[in-house]
Design a protein around this motif. Sequence first.
Motif, PDB file in Angstrom:
ATOM      1  N   ILE A   1       0.799  -1.092   0.138  1.00  0.00           N
ATOM      2  CA  ILE A   1      -0.008  -0.026   0.068  1.00  0.00           C
ATOM      3  C   ILE A   1       1.072   1.196   0.056  1.00  0.00           C
ATOM      4  CG2 ILE A   1      -1.846   1.248   1.145  1.00  0.00           C
ATOM      5  CD1 ILE A   1      -2.893  -1.260   2.286  1.00  0.00           C
ATOM      6  N   ALA A   2       0.777   1.956  -0.797  1.00  0.00           N
ATOM      7  CA  ALA A   2       1.466   3.266  -0.959  1.00  0.00           C
ATOM      8  C   ALA A   2       0.579   4.513  -0.697  1.00  0.00           C
ATOM      9  CB  ALA A   2       2.334   3.366  -2.311  1.00  0.00           C
ATOM     10  N   ILE A   3       1.148   5.437   0.150  1.00  0.00           N
ATOM     11  CA  ILE A   3       0.482   6.780   0.425  1.00  0.00           C
ATOM     12  C   ILE A   3       1.497   7.907  -0.138  1.00  0.00           C
ATOM     13  CG2 ILE A   3      -0.591   8.338   2.070  1.00  0.00           C
ATOM     14  CD1 ILE A   3      -0.768   5.759   3.887  1.00  0.00           C
ATOM     15  N   ASN A   4       1.060   8.507  -0.942  1.00  0.00           N
ATOM     16  CA  ASN A   4       1.919   9.721  -1.743  1.00  0.00           C
ATOM     17  C   ASN A   4       1.189  10.766  -2.305  1.00  0.00           C
ATOM     18  OD1 ASN A   4       3.976  11.092  -3.431  1.00  0.00           O
ATOM     19  ND2 ASN A   4       5.228   9.289  -2.972  1.00  0.00           N
ATOM     20  N   GLN A   5       1.834  11.985  -2.168  1.00  0.00           N
ATOM     21  CA  GLN A   5       0.868  12.973  -2.612  1.00  0.00           C
ATOM     22  C   GLN A   5       1.016  13.253  -4.355  1.00  0.00           C
ATOM     23  OE1 GLN A   5       2.561  16.357  -0.434  1.00  0.00           O
ATOM     24  NE2 GLN A   5       0.921  16.833   0.679  1.00  0.00           N
ATOM     25  N   ASP A   6       2.057  12.704  -4.857  1.00  0.00           N
ATOM     26  CA  ASP A   6       2.470  12.901  -6.102  1.00  0.00           C
ATOM     27  C   ASP A   6       1.801  11.446  -7.020  1.00  0.00           C
ATOM     28  OD1 ASP A   6       3.323  12.867  -8.634  1.00  0.00           O
ATOM     29  OD2 ASP A   6       5.304  12.816  -8.058  1.00  0.00           O
ATOM     30  N   ARG A   7       0.844  11.772  -7.720  1.00  0.00           N
ATOM     31  CA  ARG A   7      -0.091  10.773  -8.434  1.00  0.00           C
ATOM     32  C   ARG A   7       1.139   9.871  -9.396  1.00  0.00           C
ATOM     33  NH1 ARG A   7      -1.599   7.203 -10.739  1.00  0.00           N
ATOM     34  NH2 ARG A   7      -3.501   6.944 -11.821  1.00  0.00           N
ATOM     35  N   GLU A   8       2.308  10.619 -10.015  1.00  0.00           N
ATOM     36  CA  GLU A   8       2.993  10.012 -10.825  1.00  0.00           C
ATOM     37  C   GLU A   8       4.410   9.397 -10.058  1.00  0.00           C
ATOM     38  OE1 GLU A   8       2.376   9.941 -13.868  1.00  0.00           O
ATOM     39  OE2 GLU A   8       0.648  11.380 -13.333  1.00  0.00           O
ATOM     40  N   ALA A   9       4.268   9.346  -8.888  1.00  0.00           N
ATOM     41  CA  ALA A   9       5.340   8.682  -8.019  1.00  0.00           C
ATOM     42  C   ALA A   9       5.474   7.226  -8.538  1.00  0.00           C
ATOM     43  CB  ALA A   9       5.166   8.717  -6.608  1.00  0.00           C
ATOM     44  N   PRO A  10       6.467   6.551  -8.785  1.00  0.00           N
ATOM     45  CA  PRO A  10       6.874   5.335  -9.195  1.00  0.00           C
ATOM     46  C   PRO A  10       6.443   4.264  -8.166  1.00  0.00           C
ATOM     47  CG  PRO A  10       8.780   6.691  -9.094  1.00  0.00           C
ATOM     48  CD  PRO A  10       8.052   7.481  -8.674  1.00  0.00           C
ATOM     49  N   ILE A  11       6.209   4.540  -7.081  1.00  0.00           N
ATOM     50  CA  ILE A  11       5.739   3.551  -6.079  1.00  0.00           C
ATOM     51  C   ILE A  11       4.645   2.963  -6.219  1.00  0.00           C
ATOM     52  CG2 ILE A  11       4.837   5.299  -4.404  1.00  0.00           C
ATOM     53  CD1 ILE A  11       6.925   2.210  -3.198  1.00  0.00           C
ATOM     54  N   PHE A  12       3.750   3.999  -7.060  1.00  0.00           N
ATOM     55  CA  PHE A  12       2.475   3.330  -7.443  1.00  0.00           C
ATOM     56  C   PHE A  12       2.192   2.338  -8.575  1.00  0.00           C
ATOM     57  CE2 PHE A  12       0.726   7.862  -5.954  1.00  0.00           C
ATOM     58  CZ  PHE A  12       0.230   7.375  -4.796  1.00  0.00           C
ATOM     59  N   LYS A  13       3.574   2.265  -9.304  1.00  0.00           N
ATOM     60  CA  LYS A  13       3.559   1.168 -10.378  1.00  0.00           C
ATOM     61  C   LYS A  13       3.584  -0.214  -9.486  1.00  0.00           C
ATOM     62  CE  LYS A  13       4.847   3.368 -14.385  1.00  0.00           C
ATOM     63  NZ  LYS A  13       5.348   4.649 -13.969  1.00  0.00           N
ATOM     64  N   ILE A  14       3.981  -0.011  -8.456  1.00  0.00           N
ATOM     65  CA  ILE A  14       4.028  -1.875  -7.805  1.00  0.00           C
ATOM     66  C   ILE A  14       3.121  -1.650  -6.547  1.00  0.00           C
ATOM     67  CG2 ILE A  14       6.663  -1.850  -8.445  1.00  0.00           C
ATOM     68  CD1 ILE A  14       7.241  -1.945  -5.408  1.00  0.00           C
ATOM     69  N   ALA A  15       2.310  -0.784  -6.384  1.00  0.00           N
ATOM     70  CA  ALA A  15       1.362  -0.882  -5.171  1.00  0.00           C
ATOM     71  C   ALA A  15       0.288  -1.609  -5.431  1.00  0.00           C
ATOM     72  CB  ALA A  15       1.162   0.481  -4.713  1.00  0.00           C
ATOM     73  N   ASP A  16       0.000  -2.349  -4.719  1.00  0.00           N
ATOM     74  CA  ASP A  16      -1.581  -3.011  -4.981  1.00  0.00           C
ATOM     75  C   ASP A  16      -2.632  -1.935  -4.885  1.00  0.00           C
ATOM     76  OD1 ASP A  16      -0.947  -5.835  -5.209  1.00  0.00           O
ATOM     77  OD2 ASP A  16       0.202  -5.070  -3.770  1.00  0.00           O
ATOM     78  N   TYR A  17      -2.540  -0.915  -3.738  1.00  0.00           N
ATOM     79  CA  TYR A  17      -3.515   0.059  -3.372  1.00  0.00           C
ATOM     80  C   TYR A  17      -2.519   1.360  -3.408  1.00  0.00           C
ATOM     81  CZ  TYR A  17      -6.840  -3.581  -2.712  1.00  0.00           C
ATOM     82  OH  TYR A  17      -7.613  -4.715  -2.811  1.00  0.00           O
ATOM     83  N   GLY A  18      -3.028   2.269  -3.914  1.00  0.00           N
ATOM     84  CA  GLY A  18      -2.174   3.687  -3.987  1.00  0.00           C
ATOM     85  C   GLY A  18      -2.983   4.658  -3.573  1.00  0.00           C
ATOM     86  N   ILE A  19      -2.710   5.390  -2.557  1.00  0.00           N
ATOM     87  CA  ILE A  19      -3.439   6.379  -2.268  1.00  0.00           C
ATOM     88  C   ILE A  19      -2.886   7.806  -2.292  1.00  0.00           C
ATOM     89  CG2 ILE A  19      -4.539   7.685   0.193  1.00  0.00           C
ATOM     90  CD1 ILE A  19      -3.908   4.044   0.070  1.00  0.00           C
TER      91      ILE A  19
END
Lengths: 272, 342
Positions: free
Chosen positions: B296-314
């Motif tokens: 699960i990733a929590i990040n302000q930036d919609r483009e953050a690379p972490i969202f590419k591998i997160a099952d759930y991105g907030i």
Amino acid sequence: MNIIVCVKQVPDTEEIKIDPGSHSLIREGIPNILNPYDGYALEAAAEIKDKNPGTKIIVVSMGPSHAEAVLRECLSIAADGAYLVTDKAFAGSDTYATSYVLSQAIKYIQKIEDITFHAIFCGKQAIDGDTAQVGPELAEHMGYSLATCCLEAEEKEKELIVLQETEACRKLIGVAYPCVITFTKPDHDPRFPTFKRKIEARKAVIPHISAKDIEGIDLSCTGIKGSPTKVKRIFVQTGRKEGVILEEENIEEITRKLYSIIALIGEEEKTG
Amino acid sequence: MDYKKSNDLWVFIETKENGAVNSSGLELMNPGLKIAEKLKGRLVAVLFGDAVEKAVREVAEYGADQIIVAEGEQYREYSADIYAAALSCLLKKYAPAGILMAATNNGREMSPRAACRLKTGLTADCTDVGFDEETGCLLWTRPTFGGNLMACIICQNHWPQMGTIRPGIYKKEKMNKEHVDVIREAVVLEENIDRIKVYETMYEEKITVDLENAEIIVAGGKGVGSAKGFQMLEDLAKTLGGVVGASRGAVENGWISHAYQVGQTGRMVSPKLYIACGISGAIQHMAGMSSSDMIIAINQDREAPIFKIADYGIVGDVQVIVPALTKIILDEKRKKLCKRDK
Ligand SMILES: Cc1cc2nc3c(=O)[nH]c(=O)nc-3n(C[C@H](O)[C@H](O)[C@H](O)COP(=O)(O)OP(=O)(O)OC[C@H]3O[C@@H](n4cnc5c(N)ncnc54)[C@H](O)[C@@H]3O)c2cc1C
Ligand SMILES: Nc1ncnc2c1ncn2[C@@H]1O[C@H](COP(=O)(O)O)[C@@H](O)[C@H]1O
């Protein structure tokens, strides 16, 4: 005390990019750097020399001729001498073959420098392969004692005292000479080169050691041919599927959703 | 080398100083079993330690056909010299086709020594191991180039085939065999081979965190903003029964010690749940956590690379989401307790 530090030139993995189309590594323009862990090993050697100025620090690298750059960097930081081990017969070596060649080269350097090394310092791992094997295998080829994952070292008469990091604790251990020590990141930052050393390092002559220099080296144990492991395939991990993005304005809603997802994991735990 | 290969597959089981088994070894029994079947050999567990009776019984529950024990005072505490010597002796004597070991610090220190002594290959820190039908070899898969690429590696024509596997990748699975052979081996080693003396062991609180075996990790990066921000993560971790981890960005800012760093130059983890808070997802960070079961990733930036591998991105502010999440979990827990009391 005499210390030899094994250093490797590696591509800066921070700069590596994958071509999204072809899924292959974009190698152009990626800078080569001194493996950061080898910098920590050199720093540990330099700290020993700070206390005992009679200490001699030699650096050695196995690699193509442009690896001279990292040797010069080491000379500008703390090393007293540098050697490059380079030969087509060594190319393509896996860790077993690399550690064998390094062990042979180190014995040869002892002969021409007419000294014996009390300790061989290595980085914990090289960031291009992350195997962390060359140090321990080098210890085995040399028949030396070994401690991995150390932060600092202090010279004592019969042994080196090192601070070692394990998963659960830090240990202060004594390692009998001659030894191989591998280093990880210490709590402080390593020193920088000085301007004077930099100028000297630029002019320094770095001797090359090739297969024919090393008497008795068994070439069936070097290079691709001497490597027990083979890379069968390389691929880009596309593994994880793109997940769900939650973008609602409403914090309450988002956290409730998150809660239900996390609660599911807890349930699995109980039944599984 | 004179090595009359058997078809057996070995799994090395690390024990703790109190004789208990380390679960990282047990996790390898299940993949080991599948490979042993392909090899048409037995699954053999090997363990060293002192007073390991309980450990032997425990290992027997995980599908071993045979257990080889090197027992004695000298094996109570791990020593690279003693363990590597004893392991290479046993490997020479029994000549298994391969051996799986956990990629713990100790495993990664002793395995290259044993491999080198036997003049064989070793593949470190694998994220997968299987069987290659084409060559009949074990097929080791590991990240390379800082996690940018994966490499499949085989060790043909050299035995045993050796590799270390990252803890947490496989799950322990109980399986009883009808009959388990237990062999006790008195491995006689040369005297004074242990060249290491332990003077002091420091269990500082900050280092005892066992990220490798943690089931839930709440990790923070630069986006957490301060050491105080980490207290907030600590609260969430506690509520979930997990521990805190960090990116190098946070460590470099001095908000948390290096012992907590996850990634290529930190610790390699694969928990059931990894919550990345304010972490951009640099390749070096992902190299250490991308094999987590759920991210699960929590990040302000919609483009953050972490969202590419997160099952759930907030997409949002950690300062808001983390405390809100902690609160909701606590509230639900309380509700459940109340219900139970009634
Ligand atoms: C050889 C080498 C080895 C390395 N090894 C490691 C390693 O082991 N581990 C590691 O982690 N790194 C490692 N690095 C460093 C790595 O490249 C990155 O620099 C580092 O991971 C970045 O940390 P970060 O994500 O915390 O910081 P940043 O990249 O600065 O990301 C911060 C993120 O927080 C987000 N953010 C900011 N404020 C908020 C807010 N209020 N709420 C929500 N989100 C917010 C931002 O959008 C941003 O995405 C290594 C680098 C090199 C060269
Ligand atoms: N080609 C090389 N030349 C010199 N030292 C090396 C070489 N390869 C590895 N090493 C040393 O061995 C350590 C571990 O490397 P590795 O096993 O590849 O992760 C490095 O940090 C270096 O100290």
